[in-house]
Design an enzyme around this catalytic site. Structure first.
Site, PDB file in Angstrom:
ATOM      1  N   ASN A 122       0.835  -1.208   0.000  1.00  0.00           N
ATOM      2  CA  ASN A 122       0.000   0.000   0.000  1.00  0.00           C
ATOM      3  C   ASN A 122       0.866   1.252   0.000  1.00  0.00           C
ATOM      4  O   ASN A 122       1.957   1.270   0.581  1.00  0.00           O
ATOM      5  CB  ASN A 122      -0.923   0.001   1.221  1.00  0.00           C
ATOM      6  CG  ASN A 122      -1.861  -1.189   1.213  1.00  0.00           C
ATOM      7  OD1 ASN A 122      -2.045  -1.811   0.169  1.00  0.00           O
ATOM      8  ND2 ASN A 122      -2.441  -1.509   2.353  1.00  0.00           N
TER       9      ASN A 122
ATOM     10  N   HIS B 184       5.811  -0.520  -2.721  1.00  0.00           N
ATOM     11  CA  HIS B 184       5.389   0.230  -3.902  1.00  0.00           C
ATOM     12  C   HIS B 184       5.497   1.736  -3.703  1.00  0.00           C
ATOM     13  O   HIS B 184       4.889   2.507  -4.438  1.00  0.00           O
ATOM     14  CB  HIS B 184       3.962  -0.174  -4.298  1.00  0.00           C
ATOM     15  CG  HIS B 184       3.869  -1.598  -4.769  1.00  0.00           C
ATOM     16  ND1 HIS B 184       2.698  -2.298  -4.879  1.00  0.00           N
ATOM     17  CD2 HIS B 184       4.842  -2.463  -5.171  1.00  0.00           C
ATOM     18  CE1 HIS B 184       2.940  -3.533  -5.321  1.00  0.00           C
ATOM     19  NE2 HIS B 184       4.233  -3.660  -5.486  1.00  0.00           N
TER      20      HIS B 184
ATOM     21  N   CYS C  34      17.617  20.326  -9.517  1.00  0.00           N
ATOM     22  CA  CYS C  34      18.120  19.968 -10.854  1.00  0.00           C
ATOM     23  C   CYS C  34      17.152  20.319 -11.979  1.00  0.00           C
ATOM     24  O   CYS C  34      17.446  20.059 -13.142  1.00  0.00           O
ATOM     25  CB  CYS C  34      18.463  18.477 -10.902  1.00  0.00           C
ATOM     26  SG  CYS C  34      16.987  17.432 -10.978  1.00  0.00           S
TER      27      CYS C  34
HETATM   28  P1  OAD Z   1      -6.022  -6.039  -4.805  1.00  0.00           P
HETATM   29  O1  OAD Z   1      -7.067  -5.012  -5.115  1.00  0.00           O
HETATM   30  O2  OAD Z   1      -5.449  -6.799  -5.941  1.00  0.00           O
HETATM   31  O3  OAD Z   1      -6.597  -7.106  -3.757  1.00  0.00           O
HETATM   32  C1  OAD Z   1      -7.179  -6.684  -2.561  1.00  0.00           C
HETATM   33  C2  OAD Z   1      -7.685  -7.913  -1.823  1.00  0.00           C
HETATM   34  O4  OAD Z   1      -8.250  -7.462  -0.596  1.00  0.00           O
HETATM   35  C3  OAD Z   1      -8.785  -8.698  -2.562  1.00  0.00           C
HETATM   36  O5  OAD Z   1      -8.436 -10.074  -2.583  1.00  0.00           O
HETATM   37  C4  OAD Z   1     -10.029  -8.473  -1.705  1.00  0.00           C
HETATM   38  O6  OAD Z   1     -10.857  -9.625  -1.621  1.00  0.00           O
HETATM   39  C5  OAD Z   1      -9.412  -8.207  -0.346  1.00  0.00           C
HETATM   40  N1  OAD Z   1     -10.268  -7.414   0.567  1.00  0.00           N
HETATM   41  C6  OAD Z   1     -11.199  -6.475   0.287  1.00  0.00           C
HETATM   42  N2  OAD Z   1     -11.684  -5.947   1.414  1.00  0.00           N
HETATM   43  C7  OAD Z   1     -11.053  -6.553   2.445  1.00  0.00           C
HETATM   44  C8  OAD Z   1     -11.116  -6.444   3.865  1.00  0.00           C
HETATM   45  N3  OAD Z   1     -11.923  -5.563   4.479  1.00  0.00           N
HETATM   46  N4  OAD Z   1     -10.320  -7.257   4.592  1.00  0.00           N
HETATM   47  C9  OAD Z   1      -9.494  -8.151   4.019  1.00  0.00           C
HETATM   48  N5  OAD Z   1      -9.401  -8.302   2.685  1.00  0.00           N
HETATM   49  C10 OAD Z   1     -10.158  -7.506   1.900  1.00  0.00           C
HETATM   50  O7  OAD Z   1      -4.884  -5.276  -3.970  1.00  0.00           O
HETATM   51  P2  OAD Z   1      -3.372  -5.708  -3.725  1.00  0.00           P
HETATM   52  O8  OAD Z   1      -3.239  -7.179  -3.658  1.00  0.00           O
HETATM   53  O9  OAD Z   1      -2.876  -4.896  -2.610  1.00  0.00           O
HETATM   54  O10 OAD Z   1       0.494  -1.981  -7.241  1.00  0.00           O
HETATM   55  O11 OAD Z   1      -2.708  -5.202  -5.063  1.00  0.00           O
HETATM   56  C11 OAD Z   1      -1.323  -5.338  -5.213  1.00  0.00           C
HETATM   57  C12 OAD Z   1      -0.802  -4.253  -6.104  1.00  0.00           C
HETATM   58  O12 OAD Z   1      -1.534  -4.242  -7.325  1.00  0.00           O
HETATM   59  C13 OAD Z   1      -1.001  -2.843  -5.588  1.00  0.00           C
HETATM   60  O13 OAD Z   1      -0.033  -2.471  -4.637  1.00  0.00           O
HETATM   61  C14 OAD Z   1      -0.897  -2.025  -6.823  1.00  0.00           C
HETATM   62  C15 OAD Z   1      -1.746  -2.864  -7.732  1.00  0.00           C
HETATM   63  O14 OAD Z   1      -1.471  -2.822  -9.075  1.00  0.00           O
HETATM   64  C16 OAD Z   1       0.959  -0.922  -7.932  1.00  0.00           C
HETATM   65  O15 OAD Z   1       0.261   0.015  -8.234  1.00  0.00           O
HETATM   66  C17 OAD Z   1       2.405  -1.007  -8.286  1.00  0.00           C
END
Ligand code: OAD
Length: 243
Positions: A99, A116, A150
């Site tokens: 995050n 990130h 710069c």
């Molecule tokens: P995602 O949006 O891919 O996944 C979020 C997960 O959180 C999903 O599996 C949901 O089911 C779950 N979720 C939703 N609400 C929840 C809650 N209250 N408690 C627990 N789980 C819950 O997000 P990330 O896996 O963080 O990178 O995504 C990874 C990366 O993809 C991000 O950091 C970003 C994105 O592209 C960059 O921008 C470089």
């Protein structure tokens, strides 16, 4: 619900994703209502777009910056900050987050690896510039800021698609995984590398591995020993209470 015996594990790595910030009012990336559903946001998160249209990148991430600055840490962030306080002094806890919202630190976690980057910070786009990333609350909707050192363009201090993770952050995460005997992933879809591969590395080192998420991982990841389904803001306070 599975209860984690934290005291049995002297070296712990916790990986968090967007799910831990949902209860703070911030969207996830994937799924219904996720950021990547909006084609503009998805396009402006690309390294190529930064090169061709930096103001469009600022318009998108300036708006996201405004929303994270308005957000408050929730019970999931607070539980992880409390865990850091509670675990034995001889134990190590490494909190690695995908995050960019800074809410773990706002809740009181001290040693957070922001894989990130941080949307609370702005940095010079010139990698050789001496100006370090700095805290910035401005949205820069109207004009791309210019570096006073710069004169290169300044950008949000986050990793865009097509860019590498900061070498030092990735190395710190890898070092922590090499030693860990408990790995817990919370609120992440497990689709973006390198973080998506962390569970495999931890398992390879013999760690116990736990997945806490609102929904099961699709397809299921065989490297997790234990899966606890539910909202992070409800599950984490419970599983941390016994630490
Ligand atoms: P995602 O949006 O891919 O996944 C979020 C997960 O959180 C999903 O599996 C949901 O089911 C779950 N979720 C939703 N609400 C929840 C809650 N209250 N408690 C627990 N789980 C819950 O997000 P990330 O896996 O963080 O990178 O995504 C990874 C990366 O993809 C991000 O950091 C970003 C994105 O592209 C960059 O921008 C470089």
């Amino acid at each position: 619900m599975g209860i984690i015996s934290w005291q049995n594990y002297p070296s712990i790595v916790i990986l968090t994703g967007a799910g831990v910030s949902v209860a703070s009012g911030l969207p996830t990336y994937r799924g219904a209502g996720g950021l990547w559903e909006n084609d503009d946001v998805a396009r402006y998160a690309l390294a190529d777009t930064w090169r061709s249209d930096p103001l469009a990148v600022w318009k998108t991430f300036g708006a996201l910056r405004a929303s994270i600055l308005d957000a408050q840490p929730n019970a999931a962030h607070r539980a992880l900050a409390a865990l850091e306080q509670r675990i034995d002094r001889d134990a190590e806890l490494h909190l690695v987050t995908q995050n960019v919202d800074g809410l773990h630190q706002a809740a009181g976690s001290h040693d957070v690896i922001e894989l990130h980057g941080s949307l609370r910070h702005t940095r010079c786009s010139n990698e050789r510039c001496a100006l370090p990333p700095f805290e910035d609350t401005r949205t820069h909707f109207d004009r791309v800021p210019v570096c006073p050192e710069c004169h290169a363009l300044q950008r949000p201090a986050i990793v865009l698609f097509g860019e590498p993770i900061d070498v030092a952050d990735e190395r710190r995460s890898r070092d922590a995984l090499r030693e860990c005997d408990l790995f817990v992933a919370v609120g992440t879809s497990g689709t973006v590398t390198p973080a998506a591969n962390f569970v495999r590395s931890a398992k390879y080192e013999g760690a116990h591995t736990v997945f806490i998420n609102a929904e099961p991982m699709e397809p299921p990841n065989p490297y997790f020993d234990e899966v606890i389904l539910g909202p992070a803001e409800e599950i984490l306070p419970d599983v941390v209470a016994g630490a």
